[in-house]
Scaffold this active site. Structure first.
Site, PDB file in Angstrom:
ATOM      1  N   GLU A 198       1.122  -1.174   0.054  1.00 36.36           N
ATOM      2  CA  GLU A 198       0.082  -0.205  -0.253  1.00 36.36           C
ATOM      3  C   GLU A 198       1.641   0.869  -0.154  1.00 36.36           C
ATOM      4  OE1 GLU A 198      -2.694  -0.170   3.118  1.00 36.36           O
ATOM      5  OE2 GLU A 198      -3.952  -1.260   2.049  1.00 36.36           O
ATOM      6  N   GLU A 267      -7.085  -7.942  -0.023  1.00 37.52           N
ATOM      7  CA  GLU A 267      -7.114  -8.159   0.871  1.00 37.52           C
ATOM      8  C   GLU A 267      -8.357  -7.030   1.045  1.00 37.52           C
ATOM      9  OE1 GLU A 267      -5.635  -4.891   3.869  1.00 37.52           O
ATOM     10  OE2 GLU A 267      -3.307  -5.565   2.789  1.00 37.52           O
TER      11      GLU A 267
HETATM   12  C1  GAL Z   1      -4.224  -2.925   5.731  1.00 40.02           C
HETATM   13  C2  GAL Z   1      -2.888  -3.177   5.485  1.00 40.02           C
HETATM   14  C3  GAL Z   1      -2.654  -4.695   6.169  1.00 40.02           C
HETATM   15  C4  GAL Z   1      -3.944  -4.367   7.636  1.00 40.02           C
HETATM   16  C5  GAL Z   1      -5.091  -4.133   6.776  1.00 40.02           C
HETATM   17  C6  GAL Z   1      -6.125  -3.437   8.351  1.00 40.02           C
HETATM   18  O1  GAL Z   1      -4.004  -0.951   4.875  1.00 40.02           O
HETATM   19  O2  GAL Z   1      -2.705  -3.111   4.157  1.00 40.02           O
HETATM   20  O3  GAL Z   1      -1.279  -4.713   6.732  1.00 40.02           O
HETATM   21  O4  GAL Z   1      -2.698  -3.154   8.263  1.00 40.02           O
HETATM   22  O5  GAL Z   1      -4.934  -2.584   6.443  1.00 40.02           O
HETATM   23  O6  GAL Z   1      -6.308  -4.251   9.020  1.00 40.02           O
END
Ligand code: GAL
Length: 866
Positions: A198, A267
């Site tokens: 990110e 994600e």
């Molecule tokens: C994203 C990040 C993850 C985790 C998630 C929230 O932005 O890539 O590593 O932090 O948010 O759980």
């Protein structure tokens, strides 16, 4: 505590197969059997990853290896596989592996090779997110703290030392994987690797150097020659040599930068993390399923749940600050490794439905059809004539009936229907057929160990060690004014003592009046215990949204010299943000108000510093028995006493359920079992005045603050102790309590599934989806049915509630409606009593269909498993 979850089923009796779907099944089956056995060549086109020449539609599940223990890994991977998952995704945790420059560790929970091999043995693929910056609510975002102290280092920018160490670690991991032949190109399971994480959000904060760094990271990764594609998530200017991917609660609208790249969702957050002192966030299963179905409807081909099993931030691995030791995440597998119902079951059915569409989706040309203002169909027809359709209703409030291919379809608000043959709905994201479970934390008092010296004694014997208030042993240094907490401890401990003294003249008016001056402290974070003349006068802290804090507290001072000892604490280091490694902690101002001359500012006094606790220094938490000289036996352990270490030798709790340590009667501190670090405990309660929901309306866009529970309750009461850490007896439990608690009330709790519930309406999709998509098929249309399944070795012993008609309420609170078939209980009892699993169809033979003919009837059941 009783929580309610859902379940799904392994089989269903008497299902006939219809021919159109049977053909499809055979096709899906043959493709899967071929591809899952060995990975091989991984490429991609605009539509999907191509593995061994086959386009692939992949369901992926994030399971972070250090957030559980090796003994749990095979079970977690199998539960994911049973849930319809094809790929396991994990970050690589740099700070767990490179303990100091060039000093690597891959043992225990950090045995990455073992983890990858377990995934491989299960026949699943793996996505390796090397980072090595990872965020992840993990201490310092995964970057080793020592790197911040290598002179001249700035993280995540065009900075030589950072790039040097990042490249060195990345190469180390890549070589390790190559050596073990774990990349798909070598016949292993790893189909994708990720560099950075990110960075797109932060790149501009680093100016031109940010852009240079991002491009460098991509080319450094690509030059590793791993033979499988590299991805970068949320990297809005990713070069063409890598695939840019999406992270969000919804990624249906995401478009990769290039038309030649597949649409990958790295994600999808099926829940959210917790911070100490706050409420417990939940994402409803209907909305998770909706987001996934929308993604595949709109051309996605790889979707990963972050997290599928969140697990535990053991020891001091949690970041934040203030991230809880639990990283449960409301994920499809709960912290303890049990499938979370109905989420796990609902998503399993979703995966089965999507897999039935795989061939048409990946090889068909999509046609988009608008069916209303917020209703649309996406239809995929391939050259064999196979047709699959997704029909969605994105209206946040209103259900809608739409016409599609000369048939009408009822679509609940905010839902997607899946039609693997463009005709029959096999799944709707808003209709949860999967069962729910009743999960309890059953208390088990700590039992004195049969192996302990006090064998035979009934009461548990505690030993204690009391920390000195303030500097113990030799001071580390004395300095005028304040140092930064983190720069001083370098995070080898949470604790730093700041001590000074103040002389109070007998003439002070407050002494004569018997009043109290006011101590006024400001800190960058994270938490503090303030002692005056060895007495704990105040505790204060920031929180997950705002780590700095200040507080005022009247304190008792005496004439003469007064000792001020302030124990400053970190609660996990910052894990994301631009320049996050420079965020400090610790005291910035200490004043006492109310002297004859006004306020005395102690900030530039000479302060004496001590890093860490004496107990930490002595290794009191270790299980090697070398520290016996330090412990003091007590008939009764002291209660509500600050800075106290407690030790007891206990038996393992009975049974085989997962174990939580119940710390509701303790204050704040650290816990260990047999030298293994359970982690930080802090049963800090969220405010009763916060907003919580009884039921979560799944409709509409989800945000982490949408559906909280747990107002007025500790954010985290139970602390997971993996079963594999226990011996049958002679287990050494060590607690360090900072502010005061009652150790005699500490207990273990067994996480037990004691019941099952389900409710299904007549109009629910009723095609049977086989549990494993390898056998994926759709049976002929049947009557809707309820399927109940108790945990292994248990049976349905009582049917607590059963009503066919218009029952209301949810699991644990069902009640009959106006319309109720009196046979309901006896029908369910006949089919389910004394069985581990049972299926009850909503047929005319079973229930009276003439009953209230205008209502859509449903069957709700609650049963006890024992
Ligand atoms: C994203 C990040 C993850 C985790 C998630 C929230 O932005 O890539 O590593 O932090 O948010 O759980």
């Amino acid at each position: 505590m009783v929580t309610v979850q859902g379940f799904t089923f392994s089989s269903r009796p008497n299902m006939k197969l219809s021919s159109f779907l049977l053909q499809l099944t055979v096709f899906v089956l043959s493709c899967l059997a071929f591809s899952l056995a060995n990975a091989g060549n991984v490429t991609y086109d605009h539509r999907s990853l191509i593995i061994n020449g086959q386009r692939k539609l992949l369901i992926s599940a994030a399971i972070h290896y250090p957030r559980s223990v090796p003994a749990m890994w095979p079970g977690l991977v199998q539960t994911a596989k049973k849930g319809g998952v094809d790929v396991i995704e994990t970050y690589v945790f740099w700070n767990g592996h490179e303990l100091s420059p060039g000093n690597y560790y891959f043992g225990g929970r950090y045995d990455l090779v073992k983890f990858v091999k377990i995934v491989q043995e299960a026949g699943l693929y793996l996505i390796l997110r090397i980072g090595p910056f990872v965020a992840a609510e993990w201490n310092f975002g995964g970057v080793p703290v020592w790197l911040h102290y290598v002179p001249g280092t700035v993280f995540r920018t065009d900075n030589e030392p950072f790039k040097h160490y990042m490249e060195k670690f990345t190469t180390f991991i890549v070589n390790l994987m190559k050596q073990e032949k774990l990349f798909a190109s070598q016949g292993g399971p790893i189909i994708l690797a990720q560099v950075e994480n990110e960075y797109g959000y932060y790149e501009s904060a680093y100016g031109e150097a940010g852009k240079r760094y991002a491009m460098w990271a991509a080319s450094m990764a690509v030059s590793q020659n791993i033979g499988v594609p590299w991805i970068m998530c949320q990297q809005f200017d990713a070069p063409d040599t890598v695939i840019d991917t999406c992270n969000s609660f919804y990624c249906d609208q995401f478009k990769p930068l290039s038309p030649n790249k597949p649409k990958i969702w790295t994600e999808n957050w099926p829940g959210w993390f917790k911070t100490f002192g706050s409420r417990d966030p939940h994402r409803p299963p209907e909305d998770v399923a909706f987001s996934v179905a929308r993604f595949f409807q709109k051309g996605g081909s790889v979707q990963n749940y972050y997290m599928y099993h969140g697990g535990t931030n053991f020891g001091r691995t949690s970041g934040g600050p203030f991230i809880t030791t639990s990283y449960d995440y409301d994920a499809p597998i709960d912290e303890y490794g049990l499938p979370r119902f109905p989420k796990w079951g609902h998503l399993k059915e979703l995966h089965g439905a999507i897999k039935l569409c795989e061939h048409a989706l990946l090889n068909g040309e999509p046609t988009h059809m608008s069916l209303g203002p917020s209703q649309e169909a996406d239809v995929y027809t391939d050259s064999t004539g196979a047709c699959a359709a997704f029909i969605s209703n994105t209206d946040e409030k209103n259900d809608k009936t739409v016409e599609f291919r000369n048939a009408s379809y009822h679509l609940p608000a905010w839902s997607v229907s899946i039609l693997p043959d463009c005709k029959n709905v096999v799944f709707n994201t808003a209709k949860v057929r999967a069962q729910t479970t009743v999960v309890e934390m059953v208390a088990e008092d700590l039992q004195p160990s049969v192996a302990s010296p006090d064998k035979g004694m009934k009461a548990l014997k505690w030993e204690i060690f009391v920390e000195k208030v303030g500097v113990w042993g030799e001071a580390d240094f004395i300095k005028n004014g304040f140092v930064d907490h983190i720069n001083t401890t370098k995070d080898i401990t949470d604790y730093l003592w700041y001590t000074t003294s103040i002389f109070v003249s007998e003439n002070e008016a407050f002494l004569k009046k018997g009043s109290q001056p006011v101590l006024f402290i400001e800190s960058k974070g994270h938490a503090l215990h303030a002692f005056v003349n060895e007495k704990l006068e105040a505790s204060a802290s920031g929180n997950g949204t705002n780590p700095p804090f200040k507080f005022k507290k009247p304190v008792s001072l005496k004439a003469g010299k007064n000792e001020i000892a302030l124990l400053s604490m970190t609660v996990g280091l910052q894990n994301a943000g631009s320049f996050y490694e420079w965020v400090g902690a610790g005291l910035t101002s200490v004043k006492i108000e109310g002297f004859n001359n006004g306020t005395v500012d102690l900030s530039s006094n000479a302060w004496t510093y001590k890093i860490g606790l004496q107990g930490e220094h002595l290794g009191l938490y270790k299980s090697d028995g070398m520290d016996n000289v330090n412990w003091l036996s007590t008939p009764e352990p002291p209660k509500e006493q600050p800075l106290t270490w407690y030790k007891a030798i206990v038996d393992a709790p009975p049974g085989d359920e997962p174990i939580g340590l119940d710390m509701i009667h303790m204050g704040k501190g650290l816990a260990w079992l047999n030298g293994e670090e359970i982690g930080r405990y802090w049963p800090w309660k969220s405010s009763v005045h916060d907003k919580c929901v009884k039921e979560c309306d799944y409709r509409g866009k989800f945000m982490p603050d949408k559906c909280f529970t747990g107002c007025g309750e500790p954010t985290q009461r139970w602390y997971h102790i993996p079963r594999s850490w226990f011996k049958p007896s002679g287990n050494i439990l060590v607690i360090f309590e900072e502010k005061g608690g009652d150790p005699t009330k500490i207990s273990f709790s067994r996480r037990k599934t004691s019941g099952v519930c389900a409710d299904v309406a007549e109009d629910y999709p009723s095609f049977e989806l086989e549990p494993e998509h390898e056998n994926g098929n759709v049976g002929t249309k049947n009557n809707a049915a309820i399927l109940l399944n108790c945990p292994k070795h248990t049976r349905i012993s009582t049917v607590k509630f059963a009503s066919f008609g218009t029952p209301t309420g949810t699991c644990g609170s069902y009640s009959k409606g106006e319309c109720h078939d009196p046979k309901s209980i006896s029908v369910v009892e006949k089919m389910c009593l004394n069985k581990n699993e049972c299926a009850i169809e909503l047929t005319e033979e079973n229930f009276s269909k003439v009953l209230c003919p205008d209502a859509t009837k449903k069957l709700a059941v609650e049963a006890v498993c024992s």
